[in-house]
Design a protein around this motif. Structure first.
Motif, short mmCIF file in Angstrom:
data_model
loop_
_atom_site.label_atom_id
_atom_site.label_comp_id
_atom_site.label_asym_id
_atom_site.label_seq_id
_atom_site.Cartn_x
_atom_site.Cartn_y
_atom_site.Cartn_z
N LYS A 144 70.27 -19.39 51.60
CA LYS A 144 71.44 -19.41 52.48
C LYS A 144 72.74 -19.55 51.68
CE LYS A 144 69.49 -22.69 54.83
NZ LYS A 144 69.17 -23.77 55.78
N GLY A 145 73.71 -18.74 52.06
CA GLY A 145 75.01 -18.78 51.41
C GLY A 145 75.11 -17.92 50.17
N ILE A 146 73.98 -17.43 49.68
CA ILE A 146 73.97 -16.57 48.49
C ILE A 146 74.04 -15.11 48.91
CG2 ILE A 146 72.64 -15.84 46.47
CD1 ILE A 146 71.45 -18.62 46.37
N VAL A 147 74.91 -14.34 48.27
CA VAL A 147 75.10 -12.95 48.62
C VAL A 147 74.13 -12.08 47.81
CG1 VAL A 147 76.72 -11.01 48.69
CG2 VAL A 147 77.53 -13.34 49.12
N PHE A 148 73.40 -11.22 48.52
CA PHE A 148 72.47 -10.28 47.88
C PHE A 148 73.00 -8.86 48.09
CE2 PHE A 148 69.82 -13.97 48.37
CZ PHE A 148 68.92 -13.91 47.30
N SER A 149 73.04 -8.10 47.00
CA SER A 149 73.44 -6.70 47.12
C SER A 149 72.31 -5.90 47.75
CB SER A 149 73.76 -6.12 45.74
OG SER A 149 72.59 -6.04 44.94
N SER A 150 72.62 -4.67 48.18
CA SER A 150 71.58 -3.79 48.72
C SER A 150 70.48 -3.58 47.70
CB SER A 150 72.17 -2.45 49.14
OG SER A 150 73.08 -2.61 50.21
N LYS A 151 70.86 -3.43 46.45
CA LYS A 151 69.89 -3.22 45.37
C LYS A 151 68.98 -4.44 45.24
CE LYS A 151 69.64 -2.23 40.39
NZ LYS A 151 68.95 -3.43 39.96
N ASP A 152 69.56 -5.64 45.27
CA ASP A 152 68.76 -6.87 45.18
C ASP A 152 67.75 -6.94 46.31
OD1 ASP A 152 70.17 -7.73 42.95
OD2 ASP A 152 71.65 -8.83 44.14
N ILE A 153 68.22 -6.68 47.53
CA ILE A 153 67.35 -6.77 48.71
C ILE A 153 66.24 -5.75 48.62
CG2 ILE A 153 67.24 -6.44 51.21
CD1 ILE A 153 70.10 -7.57 51.35
N TYR A 154 66.58 -4.53 48.27
CA TYR A 154 65.57 -3.47 48.22
C TYR A 154 64.48 -3.78 47.20
CZ TYR A 154 63.57 1.21 48.44
OH TYR A 154 62.71 2.25 48.63
N GLU A 155 64.88 -4.20 46.01
CA GLU A 155 63.90 -4.44 44.95
C GLU A 155 63.02 -5.65 45.24
OE1 GLU A 155 66.00 -4.47 41.24
OE2 GLU A 155 66.15 -2.26 41.18
N LYS A 156 63.56 -6.66 45.93
CA LYS A 156 62.78 -7.84 46.24
C LYS A 156 61.88 -7.64 47.46
CE LYS A 156 66.06 -11.16 44.22
NZ LYS A 156 65.13 -11.64 43.18
N VAL A 157 62.35 -6.88 48.44
CA VAL A 157 61.60 -6.69 49.68
C VAL A 157 60.64 -5.51 49.59
CG1 VAL A 157 61.80 -6.12 52.14
CG2 VAL A 157 63.33 -7.82 51.12
N TRP A 158 61.14 -4.38 49.12
CA TRP A 158 60.30 -3.19 49.02
C TRP A 158 59.45 -3.20 47.74
CZ3 TRP A 158 64.48 -3.12 52.13
CH2 TRP A 158 64.42 -2.35 53.30
N GLU A 159 59.83 -4.04 46.79
CA GLU A 159 59.11 -4.16 45.52
C GLU A 159 59.06 -2.83 44.79
OE1 GLU A 159 55.34 -5.89 46.34
OE2 GLU A 159 56.18 -7.60 47.42
#
Length: 238
Positions: A177-192
């Protein structure tokens, strides 16, 4: 345990070709040739993932996806000859988890099937497996609550219907919470997977989440956009 894959396309040669590549990988395959047959197959059989064409008679892939999403969150990979961003975004908005354009590389399709199944299985690991994965199993921000054990999301006590991808995105953001994730960060962590032109894909899923958890998605309380940087969940304590 072998997984059951439902292949849906009005072109029987394509259905047979996909089956040809799936069977050696240990998958059980079921076939349907339009959306109505797909829904019937889903009712009659235990299906773990659906590969479905967009353009079909009787009920197309988009309408079928929307119908399935009324009460089922299994992974759906859409196939289409169209390669335009708006077609992909429309499919994701309807509830699809992934989108592959024709003609496709069979090895890429198999990889995406395995990736979606792995993600879905991880989300639905039984909570009583006697393995402690994380001491924090319930993540909250204000009235928004995500239970990692039951794989449920609630808002002010009311359950929110959510897809596996949306759950993983929320879990990532609520865990930080409160930490900003870029689209790239989200994609690589979620989609692996390595992120490549992922901004629109992530944006579609973020918008779907906001529509489900925000009273006013244009003025969100929880899921915020930090323009030019990324997304975050606000840390609300009450």
């Amino acid at each position: 345990m072998n997984k059951n894959i439902l292949i849906v396309d009005d072109d029987k040669e394509i259905v047979d070709a996909i089956e040809f590549y799936l069977n050696p990988e240990g998958f059980n395959t079921f076939k349907a040739y339009d959306g109505l047959e797909a829904i019937e197959a889903l009712i009659e059989n235990k299906i773990d993932l659906i590969i479905m064409d967009v353009m079909m008679p009787n009920m197309d892939g988009l309408k079928t996806t929307l119908k399935i999403r009324e009460n089922n969150n299994i992974p759906i990979i859409l196939l289409s000859a169209k390669n335009q961003d708006m077609d992909k975004i429309l499919g994701l908005n309807m509830g699809a988890d992934d989108y592959v354009t024709k003609p496709f590389n069979p090895l890429e399709l198999i990889a995406r099937v395995k990736s979606q199944l792995r993600r879905f299985i991880n989300l639905n690991t039984m909570k009583n497996n006697n393995t402690i994965i994380d001491s924090i199993t319930i993540l909250t921000s204000g009235g928004l609550c995500l239970n990692k054990d039951s794989k449920q999301v609630t808002l002010d006590g009311e359950e929110v219907k959510i897809t596996p991808i949306e759950f993983k995105i929320l879990e990532l953001l609520l865990s930080n919470k409160g930490i900003v994730f870029s689209s790239k960060d989200i994609y690589e962590k979620v989609w692996e997977e390595i992120a490549y032109n992922c901004e629109k894909t992530v944006a579609v899923h973020i918008r779907r989440i906001r529509e489900k958890i925000e009273i006013n998605s244009k003025d969100p309380k929880y899921l915020k956009v930090v323009w030019g940087i990324g997304y975050k969940i606000e840390n609300i304590n009450y």
